[in-house]
Design a protein around this motif. Sequence first.
Motif, short mmCIF file in Angstrom:
data_model
loop_
_atom_site.label_atom_id
_atom_site.label_comp_id
_atom_site.label_asym_id
_atom_site.label_seq_id
_atom_site.Cartn_x
_atom_site.Cartn_y
_atom_site.Cartn_z
N VAL A 60 0.68 -1.15 0.09
CA VAL A 60 0.02 -0.15 -0.12
C VAL A 60 0.93 1.32 0.18
CG1 VAL A 60 -2.11 0.96 0.88
CG2 VAL A 60 -1.68 -1.37 1.45
N PRO A 61 1.56 1.50 -0.99
CA PRO A 61 2.57 2.70 -0.82
C PRO A 61 1.74 3.87 -1.16
CG PRO A 61 2.42 1.43 -3.33
CD PRO A 61 1.72 0.86 -2.53
N PHE A 62 0.54 3.87 -1.59
CA PHE A 62 -0.18 5.39 -1.46
C PHE A 62 -1.44 5.64 -0.57
CE2 PHE A 62 1.35 4.39 -5.81
CZ PHE A 62 2.40 5.34 -6.11
N LEU A 63 -1.40 6.80 -0.36
CA LEU A 63 -2.20 7.22 1.09
C LEU A 63 -2.80 8.51 0.65
CD1 LEU A 63 -3.23 6.07 3.88
CD2 LEU A 63 -1.36 7.54 4.71
N TRP A 64 -4.07 8.76 0.80
CA TRP A 64 -4.75 10.07 0.91
C TRP A 64 -4.80 10.48 2.23
CZ3 TRP A 64 -5.81 12.84 -3.19
CH2 TRP A 64 -5.89 12.48 -4.46
N GLY A 65 -4.47 11.70 2.47
CA GLY A 65 -4.53 12.44 3.95
C GLY A 65 -5.43 13.55 3.73
N SER A 66 -6.42 13.62 4.54
CA SER A 66 -7.08 15.18 4.59
C SER A 66 -6.93 15.82 5.93
CB SER A 66 -8.70 14.79 4.22
OG SER A 66 -8.90 14.14 3.04
N THR A 67 -6.90 16.98 6.08
CA THR A 67 -6.64 17.75 7.22
C THR A 67 -6.96 19.25 7.07
OG1 THR A 67 -5.35 18.19 9.32
CG2 THR A 67 -4.41 17.83 7.09
N SER A 68 -6.99 20.31 7.86
CA SER A 68 -6.86 21.61 7.74
C SER A 68 -5.60 22.11 8.09
CB SER A 68 -8.15 22.31 8.64
OG SER A 68 -7.69 22.00 9.96
N GLN A 69 -4.71 21.01 8.48
CA GLN A 69 -3.25 21.55 8.86
C GLN A 69 -2.19 20.73 7.95
OE1 GLN A 69 -3.07 21.94 13.59
NE2 GLN A 69 -4.57 20.37 13.06
N PRO A 70 -2.33 21.01 6.61
CA PRO A 70 -1.34 20.29 6.01
C PRO A 70 0.08 20.08 6.05
CG PRO A 70 -2.16 22.16 4.78
CD PRO A 70 -2.97 22.31 5.80
N ASP A 71 0.54 21.64 6.52
CA ASP A 71 2.06 21.47 6.87
C ASP A 71 2.28 20.62 8.08
OD1 ASP A 71 2.72 23.21 4.94
OD2 ASP A 71 2.27 25.03 6.13
N ARG A 72 1.37 20.52 9.13
CA ARG A 72 1.63 19.80 10.27
C ARG A 72 1.36 18.19 9.88
NH1 ARG A 72 -1.54 20.87 16.10
NH2 ARG A 72 -0.30 19.40 17.45
N LEU A 73 0.65 17.93 9.09
CA LEU A 73 0.58 16.60 8.50
C LEU A 73 1.76 16.05 7.98
CD1 LEU A 73 -1.26 14.05 8.19
CD2 LEU A 73 -1.90 14.85 6.03
N ASP A 74 2.37 16.89 7.08
CA ASP A 74 3.46 16.57 6.44
C ASP A 74 4.60 16.24 7.54
OD1 ASP A 74 2.50 16.86 4.05
OD2 ASP A 74 3.42 18.81 3.41
N ALA A 75 4.93 17.07 8.31
CA ALA A 75 5.72 16.92 9.57
C ALA A 75 5.51 15.68 10.35
CB ALA A 75 6.06 18.11 10.19
#
Length: 222
Positions: free
Chosen positions: A42-57
């Motif tokens: 499963v190398p691909f994943l969708w992520g939904s959030t109002s805080q994209p920078d925080r999610l990346d980190a």
Amino acid sequence: METVVDATIPTDQFVLEETIERVPDVEFEFVRFAINDSACPVPFLWGSTSQPDRLDAALQNDSSTERVSCLSWDDGRGLYSIDWTERAACLIDGFDETGGSVLDVRGTSDRWMVQILFPDRSTASEAFQAWCDDGINPSLSRVSNLSCRSDNMRGLSATQHSTIAEAFQRNYYNVPRGTTLAELATDLEVSHQALSERLRRGHSHLVERMLSESTPAVERRP
């Protein structure tokens, strides 16, 4: 008889626990059908959030991941490519090695939700016991026969249903796959593109139906 199992797993028993703690509003969705014969589960994943920078980190620093790349981001939703750690890969592989085919995996702030298609209830029962033996304690929210209900097509047309059933019986959803899309297309006497579109529409109907049954007021994305 084909059996669909909907189950939930506590976040501390699966992957990305630290990310979910750091970004409480995040929602994850595994991209199941982008997998080919890669050794990376499963190398691909969708992520939904109002805080994209925080999610990346958070993803970069999560103990479940070795390498994370954000491939795209639009309207609060990003597509990520992830190389998992050995432990995380084993957890994910545990769901692919149960004798069933994973239709959907989604994560929220308090749980992971999985939907798996098994060839019969006996196989589903054996898989549940295997999860428990591995320290994963899923809660079963729904167990249903795919073809013994008044709505047995689950939103699928007869053609979509028969195509997905044939793909399942030929181990198309296994990792590694037991057959290729080209081989299926030849056997079903349709073009590669037509078969790909038929499967994609069928998968979309299955996921949409599952969400409408388990989550109120879910709107389909355009």
